[in-house]
Structure formats: C-alpha cells, structure tokens
Design a protein around this motif. Structure first.
Motif, PDB file in Angstrom:
ATOM      1  N   ALA A   1      11.014 -11.085  -2.765  1.00 57.71           N
ATOM      2  CA  ALA A   1      11.117 -10.396  -4.056  1.00 57.71           C
ATOM      3  C   ALA A   1      11.354 -11.381  -5.199  1.00 57.71           C
ATOM      4  CB  ALA A   1      12.229  -9.357  -4.009  1.00 57.71           C
ATOM      5  N   SER A   2      12.104 -12.435  -4.957  1.00 58.14           N
ATOM      6  CA  SER A   2      12.382 -13.409  -6.029  1.00 58.14           C
ATOM      7  C   SER A   2      11.090 -14.026  -6.560  1.00 58.14           C
ATOM      8  CB  SER A   2      13.336 -14.491  -5.538  1.00 58.14           C
ATOM      9  OG  SER A   2      12.776 -15.179  -4.426  1.00 58.14           O
ATOM     10  N   ILE A   3      10.132 -14.289  -5.668  1.00 51.08           N
ATOM     11  CA  ILE A   3       8.838 -14.837  -6.097  1.00 51.08           C
ATOM     12  C   ILE A   3       8.047 -13.768  -6.839  1.00 51.08           C
ATOM     13  CG2 ILE A   3       6.609 -15.723  -5.289  1.00 51.08           C
ATOM     14  CD1 ILE A   3       8.106 -17.214  -3.084  1.00 51.08           C
ATOM     15  N   VAL A   4       8.103 -12.527  -6.360  1.00 58.34           N
ATOM     16  CA  VAL A   4       7.386 -11.436  -7.035  1.00 58.34           C
ATOM     17  C   VAL A   4       7.870 -11.298  -8.469  1.00 58.34           C
ATOM     18  CG1 VAL A   4       6.989  -8.941  -7.070  1.00 58.34           C
ATOM     19  CG2 VAL A   4       6.930 -10.178  -4.900  1.00 58.34           C
ATOM     20  N   PHE A   5       9.187 -11.266  -8.678  1.00 54.29           N
ATOM     21  CA  PHE A   5       9.718 -11.117 -10.027  1.00 54.29           C
ATOM     22  C   PHE A   5       9.393 -12.342 -10.892  1.00 54.29           C
ATOM     23  CE2 PHE A   5      12.342  -7.907  -7.865  1.00 54.29           C
ATOM     24  CZ  PHE A   5      12.061  -6.825  -8.682  1.00 54.29           C
ATOM     25  N   TRP A   6       9.391 -13.525 -10.310  1.00 50.04           N
ATOM     26  CA  TRP A   6       9.007 -14.722 -11.062  1.00 50.04           C
ATOM     27  C   TRP A   6       7.540 -14.631 -11.487  1.00 50.04           C
ATOM     28  CZ3 TRP A   6       5.414 -18.597 -10.796  1.00 50.04           C
ATOM     29  CH2 TRP A   6       5.623 -19.690 -11.640  1.00 50.04           C
ATOM     30  N   LEU A   7       6.680 -14.235 -10.554  1.00 51.78           N
ATOM     31  CA  LEU A   7       5.252 -14.101 -10.885  1.00 51.78           C
ATOM     32  C   LEU A   7       5.041 -13.075 -11.983  1.00 51.78           C
ATOM     33  CD1 LEU A   7       3.628 -14.280  -7.339  1.00 51.78           C
ATOM     34  CD2 LEU A   7       3.297 -15.914  -9.207  1.00 51.78           C
ATOM     35  N   LEU A   8       5.747 -11.964 -11.927  1.00 51.43           N
ATOM     36  CA  LEU A   8       5.581 -10.941 -12.957  1.00 51.43           C
ATOM     37  C   LEU A   8       5.964 -11.441 -14.343  1.00 51.43           C
ATOM     38  CD1 LEU A   8       6.721  -7.744 -11.059  1.00 51.43           C
ATOM     39  CD2 LEU A   8       4.423  -8.264 -11.935  1.00 51.43           C
ATOM     40  N   LYS A   9       6.903 -12.365 -14.402  1.00 49.01           N
ATOM     41  CA  LYS A   9       7.281 -12.943 -15.695  1.00 49.01           C
ATOM     42  C   LYS A   9       6.242 -13.937 -16.198  1.00 49.01           C
ATOM     43  CE  LYS A   9      12.224 -12.571 -14.917  1.00 49.01           C
ATOM     44  NZ  LYS A   9      13.457 -13.290 -14.567  1.00 49.01           N
ATOM     45  N   HIS A  10       5.423 -14.493 -15.288  1.00 49.07           N
ATOM     46  CA  HIS A  10       4.541 -15.592 -15.680  1.00 49.07           C
ATOM     47  C   HIS A  10       3.044 -15.314 -15.584  1.00 49.07           C
ATOM     48  CE1 HIS A  10       8.435 -17.558 -14.920  1.00 49.07           C
ATOM     49  NE2 HIS A  10       8.057 -18.311 -15.938  1.00 49.07           N
ATOM     50  N   LEU A  11       2.636 -14.284 -14.844  1.00 45.24           N
ATOM     51  CA  LEU A  11       1.202 -13.995 -14.758  1.00 45.24           C
ATOM     52  C   LEU A  11       0.718 -13.393 -16.071  1.00 45.24           C
ATOM     53  CD1 LEU A  11       0.734 -12.422 -11.197  1.00 45.24           C
ATOM     54  CD2 LEU A  11      -0.015 -14.670 -11.979  1.00 45.24           C
ATOM     55  N   PRO A  12      -0.446 -13.829 -16.537  1.00 47.07           N
ATOM     56  CA  PRO A  12      -0.958 -13.267 -17.789  1.00 47.07           C
ATOM     57  C   PRO A  12      -1.404 -11.819 -17.607  1.00 47.07           C
ATOM     58  CG  PRO A  12      -2.574 -14.738 -16.792  1.00 47.07           C
ATOM     59  CD  PRO A  12      -1.332 -14.835 -15.970  1.00 47.07           C
TER      60      PRO A  12
ATOM     61  N   LEU B   1      -7.577 -17.052  -7.600  1.00 49.19           N
ATOM     62  CA  LEU B   1      -7.843 -15.665  -7.947  1.00 49.19           C
ATOM     63  C   LEU B   1      -8.534 -15.593  -9.299  1.00 49.19           C
ATOM     64  CD1 LEU B   1      -4.370 -14.128  -7.003  1.00 49.19           C
ATOM     65  CD2 LEU B   1      -6.428 -14.208  -5.589  1.00 49.19           C
ATOM     66  N   ASP B   2      -9.640 -14.841  -9.353  1.00 46.11           N
ATOM     67  CA  ASP B   2     -10.280 -14.652 -10.647  1.00 46.11           C
ATOM     68  C   ASP B   2      -9.445 -13.673 -11.476  1.00 46.11           C
ATOM     69  OD1 ASP B   2     -10.865 -12.072  -9.758  1.00 46.11           O
ATOM     70  OD2 ASP B   2     -12.971 -12.500  -9.389  1.00 46.11           O
ATOM     71  N   ARG B   3      -9.834 -13.467 -12.726  1.00 42.80           N
ATOM     72  CA  ARG B   3      -9.031 -12.652 -13.640  1.00 42.80           C
ATOM     73  C   ARG B   3      -8.814 -11.230 -13.115  1.00 42.80           C
ATOM     74  NH1 ARG B   3     -10.752 -11.679 -18.928  1.00 42.80           N
ATOM     75  NH2 ARG B   3     -12.823 -11.360 -18.097  1.00 42.80           N
ATOM     76  N   ALA B   4      -9.840 -10.649 -12.503  1.00 42.51           N
ATOM     77  CA  ALA B   4      -9.719  -9.282 -11.989  1.00 42.51           C
ATOM     78  C   ALA B   4      -8.704  -9.209 -10.856  1.00 42.51           C
ATOM     79  CB  ALA B   4     -11.084  -8.765 -11.527  1.00 42.51           C
TER      80      ALA B   4
ATOM     81  N   GLU C   1      -5.141  -9.587 -12.269  1.00 45.82           N
ATOM     82  CA  GLU C   1      -4.670  -8.349 -12.880  1.00 45.82           C
ATOM     83  C   GLU C   1      -4.319  -7.319 -11.815  1.00 45.82           C
ATOM     84  OE1 GLU C   1      -3.488  -5.470 -15.601  1.00 45.82           O
ATOM     85  OE2 GLU C   1      -3.562  -7.650 -15.699  1.00 45.82           O
ATOM     86  N   LEU C   2      -5.125  -7.209 -10.772  1.00 48.23           N
ATOM     87  CA  LEU C   2      -4.814  -6.280  -9.687  1.00 48.23           C
ATOM     88  C   LEU C   2      -3.495  -6.659  -9.020  1.00 48.23           C
ATOM     89  CD1 LEU C   2      -5.579  -3.909  -7.869  1.00 48.23           C
ATOM     90  CD2 LEU C   2      -6.847  -5.543  -6.446  1.00 48.23           C
ATOM     91  N   MET C   3      -3.301  -7.937  -8.750  1.00 49.76           N
ATOM     92  CA  MET C   3      -2.056  -8.400  -8.131  1.00 49.76           C
ATOM     93  C   MET C   3      -0.863  -8.080  -9.035  1.00 49.76           C
ATOM     94  SD  MET C   3      -1.100 -12.259  -7.018  1.00 49.76           S
ATOM     95  CE  MET C   3      -0.394 -12.448  -5.419  1.00 49.76           C
ATOM     96  N   ARG C   4      -1.006  -8.329 -10.325  1.00 52.85           N
ATOM     97  CA  ARG C   4       0.071  -8.051 -11.276  1.00 52.85           C
ATOM     98  C   ARG C   4       0.406  -6.561 -11.291  1.00 52.85           C
ATOM     99  NH1 ARG C   4       1.154  -6.217 -15.848  1.00 52.85           N
ATOM    100  NH2 ARG C   4      -0.973  -5.630 -16.327  1.00 52.85           N
ATOM    101  N   GLN C   5      -0.616  -5.702 -11.296  1.00 56.54           N
ATOM    102  CA  GLN C   5      -0.389  -4.257 -11.330  1.00 56.54           C
ATOM    103  C   GLN C   5       0.288  -3.769 -10.045  1.00 56.54           C
ATOM    104  OE1 GLN C   5      -4.013  -2.152 -12.287  1.00 56.54           O
ATOM    105  NE2 GLN C   5      -4.263  -3.244 -14.208  1.00 56.54           N
TER     106      GLN C   5
END
Length: 121
Positions: free
Chosen positions: A28-39, A96-99, A102-106
């Motif tokens: 979860a710590s990586i997930v929350f970090w990614l959510l703060k940094h993924l465009p 990962l391409d942009r799509a 975005e899917l991963m972020r969502q």
C-alpha cells in the motif's frame, strides 16, 4: 489489480508483449506514493487500453509471486518506465503508455478506500 483482505497489498498483474503475464504484490505504501506522483490524464480523447489479464485465487496463492520493495519511475515521451525492485526475483521493469498509466491510476484510486496508508499524517 486486486486488494488483499488486510488492506496492505495490491496484487498487480501485467500483460506483456511476447511473454507470459507477470504478477507482483505491491505494498500500500507504494500505491499511495504512486498516486501522489503519477500524472493525471488531461486528454479527453485518450483511448482505453485493451482488457488486462484476470486475477484469480491461484495468483494470490502462488508462493512465487514476488513483493515489490520499492519502485523507481521515469517519465518518457508518451509513457512511464517503472522499475520495481523485488524481494525474491529479478527486478521488473515495465513501460506503460499513457492509457495504461491512466488505467493504473484509476484502479489504484478505486482501491484507496480498502488500503491502509501507514504513512498518512
């Protein structure tokens, strides 16, 4: 992606070109970090990626699925390179391409209510 019952891991499965699907446990710590940094996607015409691989109970029960210790990301033109340092296998690098970003972020955003952010202040 699929969340464990405790709320500290996401099982993430990547479809690859020319190879088998790859699964890793992402804390979860990586997930929350990614959510703060993924465009966040700003292109309303961005087409969704193809359907990803299904996650089954076998994926959760597999004792050989490695756990990510940390991730390094680098933004490339139209993509993001993610290098996962794993605990029990060779490190994993995915582009990962942009799509897909975005899917991963969502999906990760959807799971935030089920995950425990131990670093939250």
């Amino acid at each position: 992606m699929s969340c464990d019952r405790v709320g500290n891991l996401l099982l993430t499965k990547f479809s690859t070109q020319g190879a088998n699907d790859l699964a890793i446990h992402v804390p979860a710590s990586i997930v929350f970090w990614l959510l703060k940094h993924l465009p966040v996607n700003r292109d309303p015409k961005l087409a969704p990626p193809p359907q990803g691989p299904a996650i089954t109970q076998h994926d959760w029960d597999n004792p050989y699925t490695p756990r990510a210790q940390y991730v390094n990301c680098k933004e490339l033109p139209g993509a993001i390179r993610m290098h996962f340092v794993l605990d029990s296998k060779q490190d994993l690098t995915v582009v990962l391409d942009r799509a897909n970003v975005e899917l991963m972020r969502q999906i990760m955003t959807m799971y935030t209510k089920d995950l425990i952010d131990l670093d939250a202040q």
